[in-house]
Scaffold this active site. Sequence first.
Site, mmCIF file in Angstrom:
data_model
loop_
_atom_site.group_PDB
_atom_site.id
_atom_site.type_symbol
_atom_site.label_atom_id
_atom_site.label_comp_id
_atom_site.label_asym_id
_atom_site.label_seq_id
_atom_site.Cartn_x
_atom_site.Cartn_y
_atom_site.Cartn_z
ATOM 1 N N LEU A 244 -10.396 -14.401 62.156
ATOM 2 C CA LEU A 244 -9.819 -15.593 61.630
ATOM 3 C C LEU A 244 -8.438 -15.033 61.329
ATOM 4 O O LEU A 244 -7.530 -15.865 61.238
ATOM 5 C CB LEU A 244 -10.658 -15.902 60.421
ATOM 6 C CG LEU A 244 -11.886 -16.660 60.657
ATOM 7 C CD1 LEU A 244 -12.416 -17.428 59.458
ATOM 8 C CD2 LEU A 244 -11.775 -18.058 61.902
ATOM 9 N N GLU A 368 -9.182 -23.073 60.536
ATOM 10 C CA GLU A 368 -9.000 -21.506 60.305
ATOM 11 C C GLU A 368 -8.728 -21.261 58.636
ATOM 12 O O GLU A 368 -7.838 -20.626 58.304
ATOM 13 C CB GLU A 368 -7.752 -21.031 60.917
ATOM 14 C CG GLU A 368 -7.889 -21.471 62.554
ATOM 15 C CD GLU A 368 -9.079 -20.760 63.291
ATOM 16 O OE1 GLU A 368 -9.567 -19.858 62.765
ATOM 17 O OE2 GLU A 368 -9.204 -21.009 64.434
#
Length: 389
Positions: A244, A368
């Site tokens: 991420l 995200e």
Amino acid sequence: MSSAASLDLLDIDHCLSAEERQIRAVVRQLVDQRVRPEVAGWYEQGRVPVRELAAEFGKLGLLGMHLTGYGCAGASAVAYGLACLELEAGDSGLRSLVSVQGSLAMYAIWRYGSEEQKQQWLPPMAAGEAIGCFGLTEPDHGSDPASMATRARRDGSDWVLHGSKMWITNAPVADVAVIWARTDEGVRGFVVPMDTPGVSAPEITRKMSLRASVTGEIVLDDVRLPASAQLPEATGLRAPLSCLTEARYGIVWGALGAARDCLETALAYAIGREQFGRPLAGFQLTQAKLADMVVELQKGQLLALHLGRTAERGALRPEQVSVGKLNNVREALAIARQCRTIMGANGISGEYPVMRHANNLESVLTYEGTAEIHQLVIGQRLTGISAFA
């Protein structure tokens, strides 16, 4: 329309190398020629030719471009960021395609996979011949991946996966998924071919944002995988979170592309549109809006560039990326909304990109890691106290 250079009041271009500017120019040309003539239609129809675009992106080395070996370009962090910026100036969905392919699915295999997994998947993914996706988010567990419900249990030498993932970019068209599941030994990652029995990926429709992007659910109904499907180097939640961080870095740059496209559009519109006998750009209120927006755009570019150079030194930390995503997406969305006000009713027209970018950025703000999550990451770094629970 005014050129992007006219918005570079601080001469940030001089901080870029000739190679970086050349890469940016190539991606910008691709977006201008291939994307801009079509993207409003893709957005309106809720469809996008993912495989065609992936093949074209692959030819330019954009897929996994910051990775090395296995057909990847091995570009610098700043060059990758500039590519993300130009792609998102076309549409956030395009940057999402490249980001999920390279910074999530490919990076997970490149960083945590076996040599066999790397050889099997990375070259075709770099070429755009195979599409990847990344399954972490679940229907009931978005910001809290530690609570994931997807399970993987051992059955002899095999693994059996059961659960579901939600809001997964590329899933309905993907060839392979990197799936994260809870095991008796903690969170582990698995490389799952999408044609494996028990895997389905229904498309999520009726989206009002990121319509030029394919999004789906991944349903895992007792999916049997060989032991070789496990990512051998991925142990614990730190592995998917590091992926991420890679994707968030691209967003730091990409959101500025959407903001720049809105600002260029609004500036050209304000210069050409007359009200009360003079151009909109001749009014003090309009100039104040334009000035404030270009200041935030340039500050965001300086922040992205600093993070890129830090990454190239191997010193970039996750909380620094959180600073970038929190600031740049928040300011990009504010710019898009302000540009809409300058353009009045025309600001909502599909003939212009502003409302499309604004709608897309609403998703970019929360995927995200939501703005609140990044605030807590920064807060934990400042105080030494976790406030997540």
